[in-house]
Design a protein around this motif. Structure first.
Motif, PDB file in Angstrom:
ATOM      1  N   PHE A 322       0.843  -1.123  -0.098  1.00 28.69           N
ATOM      2  CA  PHE A 322       0.076   0.109   0.035  1.00 28.69           C
ATOM      3  C   PHE A 322       0.785   1.160   0.032  1.00 28.69           C
ATOM      4  CE2 PHE A 322      -2.730  -3.388   1.811  1.00 28.69           C
ATOM      5  CZ  PHE A 322      -3.701  -3.194   0.827  1.00 28.69           C
ATOM      6  N   GLY A 323       2.243   0.994  -0.431  1.00 27.00           N
ATOM      7  CA  GLY A 323       2.684   2.381  -0.570  1.00 27.00           C
ATOM      8  C   GLY A 323       3.599   2.884   0.507  1.00 27.00           C
ATOM      9  N   ARG A 324       3.726   2.337   1.796  1.00 24.92           N
ATOM     10  CA  ARG A 324       4.288   2.663   2.907  1.00 24.92           C
ATOM     11  C   ARG A 324       5.636   2.146   2.977  1.00 24.92           C
ATOM     12  NH1 ARG A 324      -0.781   1.305   4.457  1.00 24.92           N
ATOM     13  NH2 ARG A 324      -0.137  -0.257   5.806  1.00 24.92           N
ATOM     14  N   ALA A 325       6.238   1.267   2.127  1.00 26.71           N
ATOM     15  CA  ALA A 325       7.434   0.865   2.373  1.00 26.71           C
ATOM     16  C   ALA A 325       7.763   0.529   0.775  1.00 26.71           C
ATOM     17  CB  ALA A 325       7.727  -0.467   3.061  1.00 26.71           C
ATOM     18  N   GLU A 326       8.952  -0.010   0.448  1.00 24.18           N
ATOM     19  CA  GLU A 326       9.582  -0.086  -0.760  1.00 24.18           C
ATOM     20  C   GLU A 326       9.360  -1.725  -1.056  1.00 24.18           C
ATOM     21  OE1 GLU A 326      10.798   2.182  -3.031  1.00 24.18           O
ATOM     22  OE2 GLU A 326      10.500   3.597  -1.139  1.00 24.18           O
ATOM     23  N   LEU A 327       8.663  -1.853  -2.246  1.00 24.43           N
ATOM     24  CA  LEU A 327       8.477  -3.011  -2.630  1.00 24.43           C
ATOM     25  C   LEU A 327       9.615  -3.834  -3.191  1.00 24.43           C
ATOM     26  CD1 LEU A 327       5.427  -2.333  -5.129  1.00 24.43           C
ATOM     27  CD2 LEU A 327       5.479  -3.884  -3.042  1.00 24.43           C
ATOM     28  N   GLU A 328      10.774  -3.412  -3.670  1.00 23.51           N
ATOM     29  CA  GLU A 328      12.009  -3.795  -3.904  1.00 23.51           C
ATOM     30  C   GLU A 328      12.833  -4.375  -2.931  1.00 23.51           C
ATOM     31  OE1 GLU A 328      10.849  -0.838  -4.774  1.00 23.51           O
ATOM     32  OE2 GLU A 328      10.771  -0.868  -7.027  1.00 23.51           O
ATOM     33  N   ASP A 329      12.554  -3.767  -1.627  1.00 23.76           N
ATOM     34  CA  ASP A 329      13.332  -4.414  -0.475  1.00 23.76           C
ATOM     35  C   ASP A 329      12.703  -5.780   0.098  1.00 23.76           C
ATOM     36  OD1 ASP A 329      14.644  -2.333  -0.503  1.00 23.76           O
ATOM     37  OD2 ASP A 329      13.470  -1.335   1.233  1.00 23.76           O
ATOM     38  N   GLY A 361      -8.530  -8.378 -12.084  1.00 21.29           N
ATOM     39  CA  GLY A 361      -9.935  -8.083 -11.402  1.00 21.29           C
ATOM     40  C   GLY A 361     -10.266  -6.935 -10.865  1.00 21.29           C
ATOM     41  N   LEU A 362      -9.193  -6.091 -10.917  1.00 17.19           N
ATOM     42  CA  LEU A 362      -9.297  -4.637 -10.151  1.00 17.19           C
ATOM     43  C   LEU A 362     -10.284  -3.684 -10.685  1.00 17.19           C
ATOM     44  CD1 LEU A 362      -5.686  -3.859  -9.348  1.00 17.19           C
ATOM     45  CD2 LEU A 362      -7.527  -4.654  -7.803  1.00 17.19           C
ATOM     46  N   ARG A 405      -2.445  -1.339  -8.067  1.00 21.47           N
ATOM     47  CA  ARG A 405      -3.236  -0.871  -7.022  1.00 21.47           C
ATOM     48  C   ARG A 405      -4.416  -0.030  -7.577  1.00 21.47           C
ATOM     49  NH1 ARG A 405      -2.051   3.254  -3.497  1.00 21.47           N
ATOM     50  NH2 ARG A 405       0.095   2.911  -3.799  1.00 21.47           N
ATOM     51  N   ARG A 406      -5.685  -0.113  -7.212  1.00 17.81           N
ATOM     52  CA  ARG A 406      -6.593   0.748  -7.726  1.00 17.81           C
ATOM     53  C   ARG A 406      -7.051   1.398  -6.608  1.00 17.81           C
ATOM     54  NH1 ARG A 406     -12.700  -0.101 -10.032  1.00 17.81           N
ATOM     55  NH2 ARG A 406     -13.336   1.904 -10.670  1.00 17.81           N
ATOM     56  N   GLY A 407      -6.872   2.806  -6.450  1.00 18.69           N
ATOM     57  CA  GLY A 407      -7.230   3.603  -5.184  1.00 18.69           C
ATOM     58  C   GLY A 407      -6.349   3.505  -4.269  1.00 18.69           C
ATOM     59  N   LYS A 408      -6.839   3.451  -2.962  1.00 17.11           N
ATOM     60  CA  LYS A 408      -5.966   3.351  -1.920  1.00 17.11           C
ATOM     61  C   LYS A 408      -5.971   1.980  -1.380  1.00 17.11           C
ATOM     62  CE  LYS A 408      -6.277   8.047  -0.087  1.00 17.11           C
ATOM     63  NZ  LYS A 408      -6.766   8.750   1.149  1.00 17.11           N
ATOM     64  N   ARG A 409      -7.109   1.034  -1.425  1.00 17.87           N
ATOM     65  CA  ARG A 409      -7.178  -0.209  -0.827  1.00 17.87           C
ATOM     66  C   ARG A 409      -7.323  -1.482  -1.531  1.00 17.87           C
ATOM     67  NH1 ARG A 409      -8.407   0.761   4.572  1.00 17.87           N
ATOM     68  NH2 ARG A 409      -9.018   2.866   4.734  1.00 17.87           N
ATOM     69  N   SER A 410      -7.486  -1.128  -2.947  1.00 17.70           N
ATOM     70  CA  SER A 410      -7.916  -2.552  -3.866  1.00 17.70           C
ATOM     71  C   SER A 410      -6.283  -2.898  -4.364  1.00 17.70           C
ATOM     72  CB  SER A 410      -8.670  -2.093  -4.912  1.00 17.70           C
ATOM     73  OG  SER A 410     -10.006  -2.034  -4.249  1.00 17.70           O
ATOM     74  N   VAL A 411      -5.835  -3.990  -3.958  1.00 19.49           N
ATOM     75  CA  VAL A 411      -4.569  -4.466  -4.566  1.00 19.49           C
ATOM     76  C   VAL A 411      -4.544  -5.952  -5.041  1.00 19.49           C
ATOM     77  CG1 VAL A 411      -2.015  -5.051  -3.614  1.00 19.49           C
ATOM     78  CG2 VAL A 411      -3.466  -3.268  -2.676  1.00 19.49           C
ATOM     79  N   ALA A 412      -3.766  -6.069  -6.316  1.00 15.86           N
ATOM     80  CA  ALA A 412      -3.727  -7.542  -6.562  1.00 15.86           C
ATOM     81  C   ALA A 412      -2.213  -7.424  -7.134  1.00 15.86           C
ATOM     82  CB  ALA A 412      -4.778  -7.718  -7.874  1.00 15.86           C
ATOM     83  N   GLY A 413      -1.845  -8.470  -7.775  1.00 11.77           N
ATOM     84  CA  GLY A 413      -0.573  -8.788  -8.545  1.00 11.77           C
ATOM     85  C   GLY A 413      -1.024  -9.544  -9.742  1.00 11.77           C
ATOM     86  N   VAL A 414       0.136  -9.258 -10.852  1.00 17.03           N
ATOM     87  CA  VAL A 414       0.241  -9.887 -12.198  1.00 17.03           C
ATOM     88  C   VAL A 414       1.804 -10.807 -12.134  1.00 17.03           C
ATOM     89  CG1 VAL A 414      -1.509  -9.003 -12.979  1.00 17.03           C
ATOM     90  CG2 VAL A 414       0.635  -8.165 -13.428  1.00 17.03           C
TER      91      VAL A 414
END
Length: 420
Positions: A322-329, A361-362, A405-414
């Motif tokens: 949700f953007g509060r830390a680095e995904l790369e880590d 599905g977002l 991510r769509r908006g603040k709360r809807s997350v998915a991955g590909v």
């Protein structure tokens, strides 16, 4: 040595049934009591219900008593009867492998040092050489068939059918208690309330065979607020093996505990002081949006099962999505586990942001995907997407993964499907 362990178990909601409470309390206060809890290897891992039993055994050991942890190499070849129907018998090789896996799991929760050191035992050691005649004469003669038929699980199976194998399971479990009583002076068996009939049958067998008085104690079944089994709503058990349920998914299960039940779980599954738990409950009631109790519960139980490092990884993954830390880590294994929980689908190389949003599905349609991008509400790896036709191939994280991510709360991955 703590002598009021029953009071603590009671305060934590861990006593559903017990034989002669006063006599048990007196024996626990008089000196170390040897007790046992058993686990059948009917799967390659223990689960949440088993965890409650092993933690209860740990509480008794911390109070000064001596644990015997039984892994059922023989009873696991049969399996106790279930309401839903006959079990499929596993091969001897499979059960033997599962015995060792479960032995490794239980050993991390009790101490094997000191005057009240734990011992792991396998009931195959005393059943493999028992012949049928001796079994029927020495054990079977103490079991009235009418009482066996009255057991709930047996009565529920009489119409649909129950094999003699499963019908006789109670004799084997009872023989375990008798054998442990004779070998080690075991005087208390603990287990889940669904095992109460088997447990008390062992108490009665010892009385009939040896004339001795022993004890039994059962913990309640763990349920959600609506009465359904905790962990079953997702279609499977809450496994303790990280290969069967990732530490991230395990952590998330506890994070999503219901407000109405989280205090109960804190008392039953953690070793926090009861006063501290009460304080956590008060703070949670004042600020429910912060999910203080759930976060503490998830951290405590995940630390017990998987260690502090996995708690930190789970917390970091939750923040990163949700953007509060680095995904790369994030390690690939943690990122993949987090996206598997959120929803992870494969996309072909060259897929656009629009393609990915639809596949994940977002959004409901390609036009909705384009609108989400143009309105600034779509994110790829936590960076706002500006080009709906941009390729996700250029944004790959470890393992070919992409976080949407769509908006603040809807997350998915590909993930990029490179199989051609």
């Amino acid at each position: 040595m703590t002598t009021n362990v029953l009071d603590d178990l009671d305060a934590r909601g861990l006593i559903a049934h017990s034989t002669d409470r006063e006599a048990l309390e007196a024996d626990l206060a008089a000196g170390p009591v040897t007790y046992y809890v058993g686990f059948d290897p009917t799967a390659p891992s223990l689960h949440m219900g088993n965890l409650l039993q092993i933690l209860t055994a740990r509480r008794l050991q911390l109070a000064g008593h001596r644990p015997l942890i039984l892994v059922g190499g023989s009873t696991g070849l049969i399996g106790d009867p279930r309401d839903v129907g006959e079990r499929t018998l596993n091969s001897r090789e499979t059960v033997s492998d599962w015995v060792e896996r479960i032995r490794g799991q239980v050993e991390q929760y009790v101490s094997f040092e000191g005057d009240n050191a734990a011992r792991v035992v396998n009931n195959l050691d005393w059943t493999r050489d028992v012949n049928v005649i001796d079994f029927l004469r020495d054990v079977g003669k103490h079991f009235p068939v009418n009482r066996m038929l009255d057991r709930h699980v047996v009565a529920s199976r009489l119409e649909s059918g129950i094999s003699y194998t499963e019908f006789s399971y109670v004799l084997l479990q009872s023989m375990d208690y008798l054998e442990l009583h004779r070998r080690y002076g075991c005087a208390l068996q603990t287990g889940g309330s669904d095992q109460w009939g088997n447990i008390t049958a062992g108490v009665e067998l010892i009385r009939r065979a040896d004339g001795d008085r022993v004890h039994a104690l059962a913990t309640p079944l763990i349920t959600k607020a609506d009465g359904t089994k905790f962990g079953k709503s997702t279609g499977g058990a809450l496994w303790l093996d990280p290969e069967m349920l990732s530490p991230y998914a395990f952590y998330q299960t506890w994070i999503h505990a219901e407000d109405a039940k989280v205090g109960e779980y804190l008392r039953q599954f953690t070793f926090l002081d009861l006063e501290e738990i009460a304080q956590i409950e008060r703070e949670s009631a004042e600020k429910p949006q912060l999910r203080i109790a759930q976060r503490r519960l998830a951290a405590e139980v995940t630390t017990l099962v998987h260690g502090e490092a996995e708690v930190r990884a789970a917390e970091q993954a939750s923040a990163a999505l949700f953007g509060r830390a680095e995904l790369e880590d994030l390690p690939e294994s943690t990122l993949r586990a987090a996206l598997a929980e959120a929803g992870l689908v494969a996309v072909a190389p060259g897929s656009t942001v629009v393609d990915a949003l639809v596949a994940a599905g977002l959004v409901d349609s390609r036009s909705a995907a384009r609108r989400a991008v143009t309105e600034g509400g779509a994110y790829v790896n936590n960076v706002r997407a500006t080009d709906p036709e941009g390729s996700v191939d250029e944004r790959l994280l470890a393992g070919g993964l992409v976080v949407l991510r769509r908006g603040k709360r809807s997350v998915a991955g590909v993930e990029l499907d490179t199989r051609g």
